[in-house]
Motif scaffolding. Structure first.
Motif, short mmCIF file in Angstrom:
data_model
loop_
_atom_site.label_atom_id
_atom_site.label_comp_id
_atom_site.label_asym_id
_atom_site.label_seq_id
_atom_site.Cartn_x
_atom_site.Cartn_y
_atom_site.Cartn_z
N ARG A 166 0.84 -1.20 0.00
CA ARG A 166 0.00 0.00 0.00
C ARG A 166 0.87 1.25 0.00
O ARG A 166 2.01 1.23 0.49
CB ARG A 166 -0.93 -0.02 1.20
N PRO A 167 0.35 2.35 -0.54
CA PRO A 167 1.17 3.56 -0.60
C PRO A 167 1.68 4.05 0.75
O PRO A 167 2.79 4.56 0.85
CB PRO A 167 0.22 4.59 -1.24
N TYR A 168 0.84 3.86 1.80
CA TYR A 168 1.20 4.40 3.11
C TYR A 168 1.08 3.33 4.19
O TYR A 168 0.08 2.62 4.25
CB TYR A 168 0.32 5.60 3.46
N HIS A 169 2.08 3.27 5.04
CA HIS A 169 1.98 2.40 6.22
C HIS A 169 0.97 2.99 7.21
O HIS A 169 0.18 2.27 7.80
CB HIS A 169 3.35 2.26 6.89
N ILE A 170 1.03 4.30 7.41
CA ILE A 170 0.17 4.99 8.38
C ILE A 170 -0.44 6.23 7.75
O ILE A 170 0.25 6.99 7.06
CB ILE A 170 0.97 5.39 9.64
N VAL A 171 -1.73 6.44 7.98
CA VAL A 171 -2.41 7.68 7.62
C VAL A 171 -3.03 8.26 8.88
O VAL A 171 -3.75 7.56 9.60
CB VAL A 171 -3.50 7.47 6.55
N VAL A 172 -2.73 9.52 9.18
CA VAL A 172 -3.32 10.22 10.32
C VAL A 172 -4.56 10.95 9.82
O VAL A 172 -4.45 11.96 9.10
CB VAL A 172 -2.33 11.22 10.96
N CYS B 239 -8.75 4.72 2.89
CA CYS B 239 -8.45 3.45 3.53
C CYS B 239 -7.78 2.45 2.58
O CYS B 239 -7.01 1.59 3.02
CB CYS B 239 -9.73 2.85 4.12
N LYS B 240 -8.06 2.55 1.30
CA LYS B 240 -7.41 1.67 0.33
C LYS B 240 -5.92 1.99 0.19
O LYS B 240 -5.14 1.14 -0.26
CB LYS B 240 -8.10 1.79 -1.03
N LYS B 241 -5.53 3.19 0.58
CA LYS B 241 -4.13 3.59 0.48
C LYS B 241 -3.34 3.31 1.75
O LYS B 241 -2.11 3.41 1.75
CB LYS B 241 -4.04 5.09 0.17
N ALA B 242 -4.03 2.97 2.84
CA ALA B 242 -3.38 2.88 4.15
C ALA B 242 -3.33 1.44 4.67
O ALA B 242 -4.25 0.66 4.44
CB ALA B 242 -4.13 3.74 5.16
N SER B 243 -2.26 1.13 5.36
CA SER B 243 -2.21 -0.12 6.13
C SER B 243 -2.84 0.08 7.50
O SER B 243 -3.55 -0.79 7.99
CB SER B 243 -0.76 -0.59 6.28
N VAL B 244 -2.57 1.23 8.12
CA VAL B 244 -3.14 1.57 9.42
C VAL B 244 -3.66 2.99 9.37
O VAL B 244 -2.96 3.90 8.92
CB VAL B 244 -2.09 1.45 10.55
N VAL B 245 -4.89 3.19 9.82
CA VAL B 245 -5.47 4.52 9.93
C VAL B 245 -5.53 4.90 11.41
O VAL B 245 -6.12 4.18 12.22
CB VAL B 245 -6.89 4.59 9.32
N LEU B 246 -4.90 6.01 11.76
CA LEU B 246 -5.00 6.58 13.11
C LEU B 246 -6.10 7.63 13.08
O LEU B 246 -5.93 8.69 12.49
CB LEU B 246 -3.67 7.20 13.53
N ASP B 247 -7.24 7.32 13.69
CA ASP B 247 -8.41 8.19 13.60
C ASP B 247 -8.46 9.13 14.79
O ASP B 247 -8.69 8.70 15.92
CB ASP B 247 -9.68 7.35 13.53
N CYS B 248 -8.29 10.43 14.53
CA CYS B 248 -8.27 11.45 15.58
C CYS B 248 -9.53 12.31 15.59
O CYS B 248 -9.55 13.37 16.23
CB CYS B 248 -7.04 12.35 15.39
N VAL B 249 -10.58 11.90 14.89
CA VAL B 249 -11.78 12.72 14.75
C VAL B 249 -12.84 12.30 15.77
O VAL B 249 -13.43 11.23 15.66
CB VAL B 249 -12.36 12.63 13.33
N GLY B 250 -13.06 13.12 16.77
CA GLY B 250 -14.08 12.85 17.77
C GLY B 250 -15.03 14.04 17.88
O GLY B 250 -14.85 15.05 17.22
N PRO B 251 -16.08 13.92 18.73
CA PRO B 251 -16.43 12.73 19.50
C PRO B 251 -16.74 11.54 18.59
O PRO B 251 -17.42 11.69 17.57
CB PRO B 251 -17.65 13.17 20.30
N TYR B 252 -16.26 10.38 18.98
CA TYR B 252 -16.39 9.20 18.13
C TYR B 252 -17.83 8.72 18.00
O TYR B 252 -18.18 8.09 17.01
CB TYR B 252 -15.50 8.08 18.66
N ARG B 253 -18.66 9.00 18.98
CA ARG B 253 -20.06 8.58 18.89
C ARG B 253 -20.74 9.23 17.69
O ARG B 253 -21.71 8.69 17.15
CB ARG B 253 -20.83 8.91 20.17
N PHE B 254 -20.24 10.39 17.25
CA PHE B 254 -20.81 11.07 16.11
C PHE B 254 -20.02 10.83 14.82
O PHE B 254 -20.60 10.81 13.73
CB PHE B 254 -20.87 12.58 16.37
N TYR B 255 -18.71 10.69 14.93
CA TYR B 255 -17.86 10.69 13.74
C TYR B 255 -17.02 9.42 13.56
O TYR B 255 -16.30 9.31 12.57
CB TYR B 255 -16.92 11.90 13.79
#
Length: 431
Positions: free
Chosen positions: A8-14, A91-107
């Motif tokens: 994949r193009p990226y190991h990690i996507v923030v 997500c197709k470009k990433a091996s791991v996605v670090l998701d920093c978008v909260g509140p998570y109950r909404f997003y």
């Protein structure tokens, strides 16, 4: 099935890199990338969010702070929670996605869904039990089928507590049966505060406790067996001899995350479940009175819509300055730290935990920098790197996991020690 990281193009996507926490995660990825590679390859990573301009600003900010002008050329992905195709493409470009978008109950769910469907592992820093447990109900089987690991609570909530219990268990050289943790905060003369994103999560979480209870009832889980002496439940406010200050039960997600981990380890790996109690030190009697006053109005206001709107609009007022829309200053962050001390008991090696009283006591500690923008980015990034670099040590199949369940057989604790979140044995005695 999940695609190998090297393909994949990226190991990690923030994702959500422009948020208050996201910017510090970007900085931590940049710091960690210096000493990391993946099977001989340079660690490839990118930032993602809605605004190219803001993403460029975050990269410039990180470049200046770290003295690394090359960060300005890190790749940018435009992706939006409300645009499912853009999430799929990310997500197709990433091996791991670090998701920093909260509140998570909404997003949070759209990102989990996109990761599971497109073969990218997912890591979040949520402290929201309703979100975490509903993601397990909805996506665990599909994630397992697709070989995707979805790991929640991988920030200050709840890696210190969850892995702290495992560290204590692994340090006893016997059978740990019960442990209590006491959380303490330190700050400098200017005090400390948190950005109001965490406050919003707490407001909505308190208002949604009924739904969490209903969700757990639907799961119909049997109680875990109690091994050894039953752990006593402490009062709502008590003086702790252990930390020599008043303490209260910790109201965050740590207890539920640790319990889920212990259930997984018991039911899947036949390990002895550890009883757990979580508490937080609050100082002297004046702090107790102020906290009780604030807690009363907080819980009262979360029960109706107008009250929740007021809490969210005026976080600094209702939290006595502990939360604000601006967040902490750099000086406040630099002067802040935490320690979480674990007091455990169990049985020495060779002694049957079903017979007699516990005969071993152990005290361990997890400590680190400021919790939200120091410890949380470190924990999240090291969790993501562990998914990349230790696939053979993860659970046999993908799924939705707690940190302890996902990483109990990995070297994540060693990684955290090297990155500045320290796990230490303070004492161990036979009784």
């Amino acid at each position: 099935m999940a695609t190998r990281a090297s393909n994949r193009p990226y190991h990690i996507v923030v994702f959500g890199a422009t948020g208050f926490t996201g910017q510090f995660v970007v900085e931590e990825v940049a710091r960690a990338a210096d000493g990391e590679d993946y099977r001989g390859q340079e660690l490839r990573w990118a930032v993602a969010g809605r605004s190219k301009k803001k993403l460029e600003e975050v990269l410039s900010w990180a470049a200046e702070r770290l003295g690394k002008p090359q960060l300005k050329s890190i790749d940018i992905i435009i992706s939006d929670i409300s645009d499912a195709p853009s999430l799929d493409a990310m997500c197709k470009k990433a091996s791991v996605v670090l998701d920093c978008v909260g509140p998570y109950r909404f997003y949070g769910e759209p990102v989990v869904k996109a990761c599971v469907e497109n073969g990218a592992h997912f890591v979040d820093i949520s402290g929201e039990p309703q979100f975490l447990e509903s993601m397990y109900v909805k996506y665990d089987r599909q994630a397992a089928d697709n070989g995707v690991y979805v790991v929640g609570s991988s920030g200050f909530d709840s890696i210190p507590a969850d892995l702290g219990v495992l560290f204590t268990r692994n340090s006893i050289q016997g059978t740990l049966t019960a442990v209590e943790s006491f959380l303490s905060f330190k700050s400098g003369p200017e005090g400390t505060c948190l950005n109001d994103g965490t406050w919003q999560s707490a407001v909505h979480g308190a208002a949604d406790l009924g739904n969490v209870k209903n969700l757990r009832k639907k799961l119909g889980l049997k109680p875990l067996p109690v091994i050894g002496k039953k752990l006593k439940i402490r009062g709502a406010v008590f003086y702790s001899k252990e930390i020599q200050q008043y303490a209260i039960p910790f109201s965050g997600t740590d207890p539920s995350v640790v319990k889920r981990t212990q259930r997984y380890l018991h039911e899947n790996l036949q390990e002895t479940p550890v009883q757990y109690g979580a508490y937080v030190g609050v100082g002297g009697i004046a702090s107790v009175i102020r906290l009780m006053f604030a807690g009363f109005f907080f819980l009262l206001f979360t029960k109706f819509s107008l009250g929740r709107k007021l809490l969210i609009k005026y976080p600094e007022f209702f939290s006595f300055g502990f939360f604000s829309k601006e967040g902490p200053t750099q000086k406040q962050m630099d002067e802040s730290s935490f320690s979480m001390t674990f007091f455990g008991e169990g049985y020495s090696q060779g002694q049957d935990p079903l017979q007699g009283k516990p005969n071993v006591k152990i005290c361990t500690q997890v400590s680190g920098p400021e919790v939200a923008y120091g410890t949380t980015p470190i924990a999240m990034v090291q969790a993501g790197l562990t998914l990349l670099k230790e696939p053979e040590s993860l659970p046999k199949s993908g799924g939705v996991y707690t940190p302890g369940a996902a990483f109990s057989k990995t070297k994540l604790i060693d990684r955290l020690n090297k990155a500045g979140v320290r796990f230490t044995v303070l004492s161990k005695t036979d009784t």
